[in-house]
Design a protein around this motif. Structure first.
Motif, PDB file in Angstrom:
ATOM      1  N   GLU A   1     -18.712  86.357   4.703  1.00 42.37           N
ATOM      2  CA  GLU A   1     -19.928  86.131   3.937  1.00 42.37           C
ATOM      3  C   GLU A   1     -20.143  87.179   2.860  1.00 42.37           C
ATOM      4  OE1 GLU A   1     -21.076  88.545   7.537  1.00 42.37           O
ATOM      5  OE2 GLU A   1     -19.871  86.784   7.081  1.00 42.37           O
ATOM      6  N   LEU A   2     -19.416  88.292   2.936  1.00 49.03           N
ATOM      7  CA  LEU A   2     -19.521  89.295   1.879  1.00 49.03           C
ATOM      8  C   LEU A   2     -18.651  88.943   0.693  1.00 49.03           C
ATOM      9  CD1 LEU A   2     -19.547  92.607   3.903  1.00 49.03           C
ATOM     10  CD2 LEU A   2     -21.465  91.310   2.980  1.00 49.03           C
ATOM     11  N   ARG A   3     -17.754  87.995   0.852  1.00 48.75           N
ATOM     12  CA  ARG A   3     -16.906  87.566  -0.253  1.00 48.75           C
ATOM     13  C   ARG A   3     -17.467  86.266  -0.830  1.00 48.75           C
ATOM     14  NH1 ARG A   3     -13.216  89.200   3.850  1.00 48.75           N
ATOM     15  NH2 ARG A   3     -12.881  87.042   4.490  1.00 48.75           N
ATOM     16  N   SER A   4     -16.808  85.726  -1.859  1.00 47.86           N
ATOM     17  CA  SER A   4     -17.257  84.479  -2.466  1.00 47.86           C
ATOM     18  C   SER A   4     -17.068  83.329  -1.482  1.00 47.86           C
ATOM     19  CB  SER A   4     -16.469  84.222  -3.760  1.00 47.86           C
ATOM     20  OG  SER A   4     -15.086  84.132  -3.475  1.00 47.86           O
ATOM     21  N   PHE A   5     -17.973  82.348  -1.558  1.00 46.43           N
ATOM     22  CA  PHE A   5     -17.942  81.220  -0.624  1.00 46.43           C
ATOM     23  C   PHE A   5     -16.804  80.283  -1.001  1.00 46.43           C
ATOM     24  CE2 PHE A   5     -19.200  76.977   0.721  1.00 46.43           C
ATOM     25  CZ  PHE A   5     -19.525  77.196   2.043  1.00 46.43           C
ATOM     26  N   ASP A   6     -15.825  80.145  -0.095  1.00 44.46           N
ATOM     27  CA  ASP A   6     -14.674  79.253  -0.291  1.00 44.46           C
ATOM     28  C   ASP A   6     -14.499  78.436   0.990  1.00 44.46           C
ATOM     29  OD1 ASP A   6     -12.365  77.932  -0.876  1.00 44.46           O
ATOM     30  OD2 ASP A   6     -11.178  79.725  -1.343  1.00 44.46           O
ATOM     31  N   PRO A   7     -14.917  77.165   0.989  1.00 41.71           N
ATOM     32  CA  PRO A   7     -14.843  76.375   2.228  1.00 41.71           C
ATOM     33  C   PRO A   7     -13.417  76.201   2.740  1.00 41.71           C
ATOM     34  CG  PRO A   7     -15.366  74.979   0.342  1.00 41.71           C
ATOM     35  CD  PRO A   7     -15.460  76.385  -0.131  1.00 41.71           C
ATOM     36  N   TYR A   8     -12.441  76.089   1.848  1.00 43.06           N
ATOM     37  CA  TYR A   8     -11.056  75.934   2.289  1.00 43.06           C
ATOM     38  C   TYR A   8     -10.560  77.201   2.996  1.00 43.06           C
ATOM     39  CZ  TYR A   8     -10.947  71.781  -0.652  1.00 43.06           C
ATOM     40  OH  TYR A   8     -11.205  70.553  -1.206  1.00 43.06           O
ATOM     41  N   ASP A   9     -10.925  78.357   2.466  1.00 46.79           N
ATOM     42  CA  ASP A   9     -10.514  79.620   3.092  1.00 46.79           C
ATOM     43  C   ASP A   9     -11.224  79.825   4.430  1.00 46.79           C
ATOM     44  OD1 ASP A   9      -9.194  82.168   3.191  1.00 46.79           O
ATOM     45  OD2 ASP A   9     -11.103  83.087   2.650  1.00 46.79           O
TER      46      ASP A   9
ATOM     47  N   ALA B   1     -19.726  70.956   5.585  1.00 47.36           N
ATOM     48  CA  ALA B   1     -20.627  70.117   4.806  1.00 47.36           C
ATOM     49  C   ALA B   1     -20.208  70.068   3.344  1.00 47.36           C
ATOM     50  CB  ALA B   1     -22.058  70.643   4.934  1.00 47.36           C
ATOM     51  N   ALA B   2     -19.718  71.172   2.809  1.00 51.15           N
ATOM     52  CA  ALA B   2     -19.309  71.187   1.402  1.00 51.15           C
ATOM     53  C   ALA B   2     -18.100  70.300   1.143  1.00 51.15           C
ATOM     54  CB  ALA B   2     -18.993  72.622   0.977  1.00 51.15           C
ATOM     55  N   LEU B   3     -17.300  70.030   2.173  1.00 48.42           N
ATOM     56  CA  LEU B   3     -16.092  69.216   1.988  1.00 48.42           C
ATOM     57  C   LEU B   3     -16.272  67.765   2.419  1.00 48.42           C
ATOM     58  CD1 LEU B   3     -13.358  71.736   3.201  1.00 48.42           C
ATOM     59  CD2 LEU B   3     -14.079  71.242   0.861  1.00 48.42           C
TER      60      LEU B   3
END
Length: 450
Positions: A146-154, A201-203
């Protein structure tokens, strides 16, 4: 009418089972728990990493230079001449053997003292800070996603071209792995589970996908939140009193420390001389002061009275043999030989000097100075059996501490170092280190009155 209303409410509460209120209550507590768990504890570590790095880099460079290239005190720095060199001038070093030996001695002193005093304390403090920096870096290796950019695949561990079946499978595996009930030993399990749900949810959800593609977040546009990078332990309810005490200590302690440093600096002039010493110079310098009185002026300064006194009784005796005080009223004497029923070596003070070659002496007790008037025994002695017990050092002051400092400086000027103990030489060295700046202040006041 009010009683009928209360009866209706009681009937309703009795009719509705208690389990119906459980979701509402659990929702409130879960929301509070979620807000506490969503606090980013690693932000404090990033703040600590930045602060320690900014502090340690220049500090470590300064300490490294002090250790690798030690310099003697400014009063003994013959190489750079910082003790006596005006700005814009150059120094030409003397190449005599005596000066070369003196420079070598000062460098030996610098090498011995490089780990002492303030530098030694700074080395210990810097080592502790470096240890904290290493610990912070090790802790940040496990910084959550959560401290990094939000990437649903990662977050789900998928490739960019993953199909819906693979997305659902990864979601089930990750959700089971990081569910708070399953991963009880992980304090960040609730946050990771929330991130997994948002990534799924994002995917899979169309509106969430559009929000993610447009705003980088499946929840849509969010307001920026600002906070203080405190350690999570400081936000626990049980530590609120400690946090408040720490806050007020910083709030009032730092300004008070700055004020104390400023007040302490105001007691020292631009030349490094204390204000008390300058007042002594201004009060004592007049037309009647001679060059011989300068030694007592240097011994009377605050810098001269700042050192731990050493035993100089043997040195004073050697000084008295070399430069005895003239026998007169008020001079301390001792018996060179037994006379008038008094053994050799007893001390006393001349109370009256007669014209017939005899003196009236107040004999002290054998164990030291007079403690009461009953201990005083007055006897007459011829001058030939009396010798001065004090050296002739002159000076403007009668204070015992100032006079012993004057004796030490006089012994140095008369080159009587062979009579000095190691403690005497150490005290003399510390006094001489402050002498150049005191002499410059003395000359300035004598010449310009300031």
């Amino acid at each position: 009418e009010s009683s009928n209303t209360l009866n209706c409410v009681d009937s309703f509460l009795l009719a509705v089972p208690a389990s119906a209120f459980q979701p509402l209550a659990m929702g409130i507590f879960e929301k509070e728990k979620e807000e506490l768990l969503s606090y980013d504890g690693h932000a404090f570590l990033y703040f600590a990493l930045t602060g320690l790095t900014v502090l340690l880099l220049p500090w470590s460079w300064h300490l490294l230079r002090c250790i690798m290239f030690p310099r003697p005190p400014s009063e003994m720095d013959f190489e750079s001449g910082s003790a006596v060199r005006p700005k814009g001038s150059s120094v030409r070093l003397c190449k005599t053997s005596a000066m070369e030996a003196k420079r070598a001695t000062t460098m030996e002193i610098a090498n011995v003292r490089k780990f002492r005093g303030l530098v030694g304390l700074q080395l210990v403090a810097a080592a502790v800070c470096w240890g904290l920096l290493v610990w912070v870096v090790l802790e940040l290796r496990d910084a959550p996603a959560e401290l990094r950019s939000f990437d649903p695949y990662d977050i789900l561990g998928l490739q960019r071209n993953a199909e819906l079946r693979e997305i659902k499978k990864a979601y089930r595996q990750k959700s089971l792995q990081h569910h708070p009930d399953k991963d009880k030993d992980n304090p960040m399990a609730a946050v990771q589970f929330q991130q997994i749900s948002k990534a799924y949810a994002a995917l899979t959800d169309e509106s969430a996908r559009k929000n993610y593609e447009k705003y980088g977040n499946p929840d849509g546009p969010v307001q920026m939140k600002m906070g203080i990078a405190l350690h999570p332990a400081l936000l626990v309810k049980e530590n609120q009193i400690f946090t408040l005490c720490l806050f007020f200590a910083v709030l009032f302690g730092v300004p008070l420390s700055i004020v104390c440093c400023c007040l302490r600096g105001s007691r020292v002039s631009a030349g490094g001389v204390s204000a008390e010493s300058l007042k002594i110079f201004q009060a004592c310098l007049d037309i009647e002061v001679t060059a011989e009185d300068t030694v007592s002026l240097l011994a009377a300064t605050a810098e001269g009275r700042r050192h731990l006194p050493s035993d100089i009784r043997s040195l004073v005796e050697a000084l008295a043999n070399l430069h005895p005080e003239p026998l007169d009223n008020g001079v301390m004497v001792k018996l060179a030989e037994a006379a008038n029923g008094t053994e050799k070596g007893r001390r006393g003070v001349i109370s009256k000097k007669g014209s017939d070659g005899k003196c009236e002496v107040e004999i002290w007790p054998a164990d030291g100075p007079v403690k009461s008037q009953a201990d005083v025994v007055t006897k007459m002695f011829p001058l030939k059996v009396l010798v001065a017990a004090e050296p002739r050092i002159g000076g403007l002051f009668s204070d015992a501490i100032i006079r012993r400092g004057t004796c030490l400086l006089r012994a140095h000027m008369w080159r009587m170092h062979q009579h000095m103990t190691p403690a005497n030489k150490a005290e003399l060295t510390t006094r001489l280190m402050a002498t150049p700046k005191l002499c410059r202040a003395l000359i300035s006041i004598a010449a310009h009155g300031e």
